[in-house]
Design a protein around this motif. Structure first.
Motif, PDB file in Angstrom:
ATOM      1  N   VAL A 102       0.879  -1.177   0.000  1.00  0.00           N
ATOM      2  CA  VAL A 102       0.000   0.000   0.000  1.00  0.00           C
ATOM      3  C   VAL A 102       0.920   1.231   0.000  1.00  0.00           C
ATOM      4  O   VAL A 102       1.870   1.283   0.780  1.00  0.00           O
ATOM      5  CB  VAL A 102      -0.874   0.035   1.275  1.00  0.00           C
ATOM      6  CG1 VAL A 102      -1.864   1.201   1.222  1.00  0.00           C
ATOM      7  CG2 VAL A 102      -1.614  -1.273   1.477  1.00  0.00           C
ATOM      8  N   LEU A 116      -4.295   6.435   6.443  1.00  0.00           N
ATOM      9  CA  LEU A 116      -4.531   5.628   7.636  1.00  0.00           C
ATOM     10  C   LEU A 116      -3.264   5.656   8.476  1.00  0.00           C
ATOM     11  O   LEU A 116      -2.179   5.385   7.954  1.00  0.00           O
ATOM     12  CB  LEU A 116      -4.850   4.196   7.208  1.00  0.00           C
ATOM     13  CG  LEU A 116      -5.397   3.244   8.251  1.00  0.00           C
ATOM     14  CD1 LEU A 116      -6.769   3.703   8.741  1.00  0.00           C
ATOM     15  CD2 LEU A 116      -5.529   1.829   7.673  1.00  0.00           C
ATOM     16  N   GLY A 132      -5.391  -6.741  15.975  1.00  0.00           N
ATOM     17  CA  GLY A 132      -6.765  -6.612  16.460  1.00  0.00           C
ATOM     18  C   GLY A 132      -7.376  -5.250  16.152  1.00  0.00           C
ATOM     19  O   GLY A 132      -8.272  -4.795  16.853  1.00  0.00           O
ATOM     20  N   LYS A 146      -6.251  -2.421  16.583  1.00  0.00           N
ATOM     21  CA  LYS A 146      -5.919  -1.341  17.532  1.00  0.00           C
ATOM     22  C   LYS A 146      -4.814  -0.440  16.977  1.00  0.00           C
ATOM     23  O   LYS A 146      -3.956  -0.885  16.240  1.00  0.00           O
ATOM     24  CB  LYS A 146      -5.453  -1.942  18.868  1.00  0.00           C
ATOM     25  CG  LYS A 146      -6.552  -2.626  19.607  1.00  0.00           C
ATOM     26  CD  LYS A 146      -6.198  -2.762  21.095  1.00  0.00           C
ATOM     27  CE  LYS A 146      -7.231  -3.600  21.799  1.00  0.00           C
ATOM     28  NZ  LYS A 146      -6.878  -5.011  21.882  1.00  0.00           N
ATOM     29  N   LYS A 169      -1.824   4.909   2.593  1.00  0.00           N
ATOM     30  CA  LYS A 169      -3.002   5.371   1.861  1.00  0.00           C
ATOM     31  C   LYS A 169      -4.208   4.611   2.422  1.00  0.00           C
ATOM     32  O   LYS A 169      -4.143   3.401   2.633  1.00  0.00           O
ATOM     33  CB  LYS A 169      -2.819   5.026   0.375  1.00  0.00           C
ATOM     34  CG  LYS A 169      -4.017   5.319  -0.488  1.00  0.00           C
ATOM     35  CD  LYS A 169      -4.038   6.758  -0.904  1.00  0.00           C
ATOM     36  CE  LYS A 169      -5.350   7.153  -1.554  1.00  0.00           C
ATOM     37  NZ  LYS A 169      -5.602   8.596  -1.447  1.00  0.00           N
ATOM     38  N   PRO A 174     -12.362  -1.270   0.492  1.00  0.00           N
ATOM     39  CA  PRO A 174     -11.502  -2.401   0.097  1.00  0.00           C
ATOM     40  C   PRO A 174     -12.105  -3.752   0.461  1.00  0.00           C
ATOM     41  O   PRO A 174     -13.015  -3.840   1.280  1.00  0.00           O
ATOM     42  CB  PRO A 174     -10.254  -2.170   0.950  1.00  0.00           C
ATOM     43  CG  PRO A 174     -10.785  -1.566   2.209  1.00  0.00           C
ATOM     44  CD  PRO A 174     -12.012  -0.782   1.837  1.00  0.00           C
ATOM     45  N   GLU A 193      -0.108  -7.659   5.926  1.00  0.00           N
ATOM     46  CA  GLU A 193       0.734  -8.243   6.971  1.00  0.00           C
ATOM     47  C   GLU A 193       0.687  -9.752   6.876  1.00  0.00           C
ATOM     48  O   GLU A 193      -0.142 -10.303   6.145  1.00  0.00           O
ATOM     49  CB  GLU A 193       0.259  -7.801   8.360  1.00  0.00           C
ATOM     50  CG  GLU A 193      -1.128  -8.304   8.705  1.00  0.00           C
ATOM     51  CD  GLU A 193      -1.439  -8.168  10.186  1.00  0.00           C
ATOM     52  OE1 GLU A 193      -0.551  -7.870  10.987  1.00  0.00           O
ATOM     53  OE2 GLU A 193      -2.608  -8.419  10.545  1.00  0.00           O
TER      54      GLU A 193
END
Ligand code: ADP
Length: 499
Positions: A135, A160, A168, A170, A205, A210, A292
């Protein structure tokens, strides 16, 4: 490399995943040893295992997360391998190191792979030379708001802010304009500090609308790595998955191959051994980007098992024993369609707030194409100390339509009372036009779900009603009153009790 057969396996986990692991280990002739907290004395995994040991008070920090207690049990009971399941110690590199230092087999990847992939920034760095699409964003930790503003401007809003150590959902904040950037960055950093003890954040971004699509991989200790296709996990609340399906409805065979190759590349980048999941985010134009890697067995692994016919836990155990993968990429095929719904003790009427309580009625669904991975029994309490997931209900069919219909049928048969659950919410999703046509994205719940859309009267209400009707007739019988005299008075009493 010599093959070292596992004789005695300790499962450092609880709930459905502990039960799931015990089943495959037993089928392989491996002795199973469960550990449990004081809150889980009556839990199914304790009875299912060949032996079980209490390791402490209910709080996971004093039981399931106590590395030294678990290692001590291993020593005392002559254990030779530990399966960490998911959550708890499964992605703790320090624990993986300690397990190996104690001369035991850790059923999972190396500590260094866990470490690299445990940091979103380190993971991006590691996969760079494998030409994995990332990204657009910064590939370093940012603290200075002025620099953050400059980078966000280059990337283009919305952006973001993400915690490098995140998990999770967070430490993640969407920012739509420069005015909000500094404040949101402060919030993300302090959330990351308190959740992960590490305030490092970076900017990406923000991909609007999505899909979250992930690829299952398996790597052995001989350098062989294969992928077992994708799972689509875009039905999420609070950035967390609730319904998953495999295969995805939007992926062509070519894209499947590209994503599979990219996932294998990510696994190669950290010399991955074991079962792992490479997560991607897919934009509206179907460009995919690496998010990830989760270095463990994933909650939603059953849908991959259903469409590939492979038992991922057995593969994990065989890999841990030093065996070669028994199949190549060319041997793997997709067969049919599978869906998983996660049944959480949560209240969909109240922002999915976790609920606790006793499972007063717990009746399981059965039949063709239905699988239930659960870790509770009727009469047991959903404890406040752990994740509120009660079960995973999996349906599979020759195609997506059959899998959807089977899931709806299975949910009709599945009866849970005593706690609020996500079941009616899942029924709502499966019947929604946007889910049915497969075009849903991660905003689906926020955009299309309102609690008042749930069917009038929850499943629990219906069961309370049925129970009351039953007890009403029992009363009738014991009073020897003719049914015709099922008095108005009694009927209104019954109605009152229902209110
Ligand atoms: P975590 O490790 O906290 O689960 P992930 O990176 O796996 O975080 O992201 C979790 C979810 O957050 C994704 O499934 C997706 O819904 C959303 N998300 C993550 N990155 C982006 C992004 N760049 N743009 C839009 N949504 C994102």
């Amino acid at each position: 490399m010599t093959v070292q057969k596992i004789q005695r396996l300790l499962i450092a986990n609880r709930g459905e995943i502990a039960c799931r692991i015990i089943k495959s280990a037993k089928e392989m002739g491996i002795q199973t040893i469960a550990v449990f907290s004081e809150a889980d004395r009556k839990a199914p995994h304790v009875f299912m295992a060949d032996e079980a040991v209490c390791i402490g008070p209910p709080a996971s920090s004093q039981s399931y997360l106590c590395q030294d207690k678990i290692l001590q049990v291993c020593q005392e009971l002559e254990i030779d391998a530990i399966h960490p399941g998911y959550g708890f110690l499964s992605e703790n590199a320090e624990f993986a190191k300690k397990v190996e230092a104690a001369g035991l087999i850790f059923v999972g990847p190396s500590a260094s792979a866990i470490e690299t992939m445990g940091s979103k920034l380190a993971a991006k760095e590691a996969v760079k030379k494998y030409k994995i699409p990332l990204v657009p964003g910064t590939d370093f930790s940012i603290e200075d708001p002025a620099l953050a503003k400059e980078k966000a401007r280059e990337i283009g809003y919305p952006v973001l802010i993400k915690a490098s150590a995140g998990g999770g959902g967070k430490g993640m904040r969407a920012v739509y304009s420069e005015e909000e950037l500094e404040e949101q960055m402060d919030r993300a950093m302090s959330e990351a500090r308190s959740a992960f003890g590490n305030s490092s954040v970076f900017i990406e971004k923000y991909i609007t609308s999505p899909k979250h699509i992930e690829v299952q991989v398996l790597g052995d200790k001989h350098g062989n790595i294969v992928h077992l296709f994708e799972r689509e996990c875009s039905v999420q609340r609070r950035h967390q998955k609730v319904i998953e399906e495999a295969p995805s409805t939007v992926i062509s065979p070519e894209m499947r191959q590209q994503m599979g190759d990219a996932a294998v590349g990510v696994a190669k980048a950290c010399q991955y051994v074991g079962a792992g999941t490479v997560e991607f985010i897919v934009d509206k134009e179907l460009n995919f980007y690496f998010l990830e890697m989760n270095t463990r067995l994933q909650v939603e692994h059953p849908i991959t098992e259903q469409i590939t016919g492979k038992d991922l836990v057995k593969e994990q155990l065989r890999i841990a024993q030093g065996e070669k993968l028994p199949f190549t990429q060319a041997d793997l095929l997709i067969n049919g369609h599978a869906i998983e719904v996660r049944i959480y003790a949560e209240d969909p009427h109240n922002n999915f707030l976790p609920d606790t309580g006793v499972l007063e009625v717990y009746k399981r669904p059965f039949g063709p194409g239905v699988r239930l991975d659960d870790g509770y029994e009727e009469g047991l309490e959903i404890p406040v100390f752990y994740d509120p997931m009660i079960a995973k209900l999996i349906s599979f069919g020759k195609d997506r339509e059959e899998a959807i219909q089977r899931m709806l049928r299975a949910m009709e048969e599945y009866h849970i009372t005593g706690v609020s659950t996500t079941m009616d919410f899942c029924k709502f999703v499966l019947q929604h036009e946007i889910f049915k046509n497969g075009s849903y994205d991660t905003n689906f719940v926020a955009e299309h779900f309102r609690p008042e859309m749930l069917q009038n009267g929850s499943q629990e209400d219906k069961w309370v009603a049925a129970a009351l009707v039953h007890s009403f007739f029992q009363e009738q019988k014991s009073n020897h009153k003719p049914d015709a005299l099922a008095t108005k008075e009694q009927k209104s009493k019954w109605k009152q009790r229902l209110k």
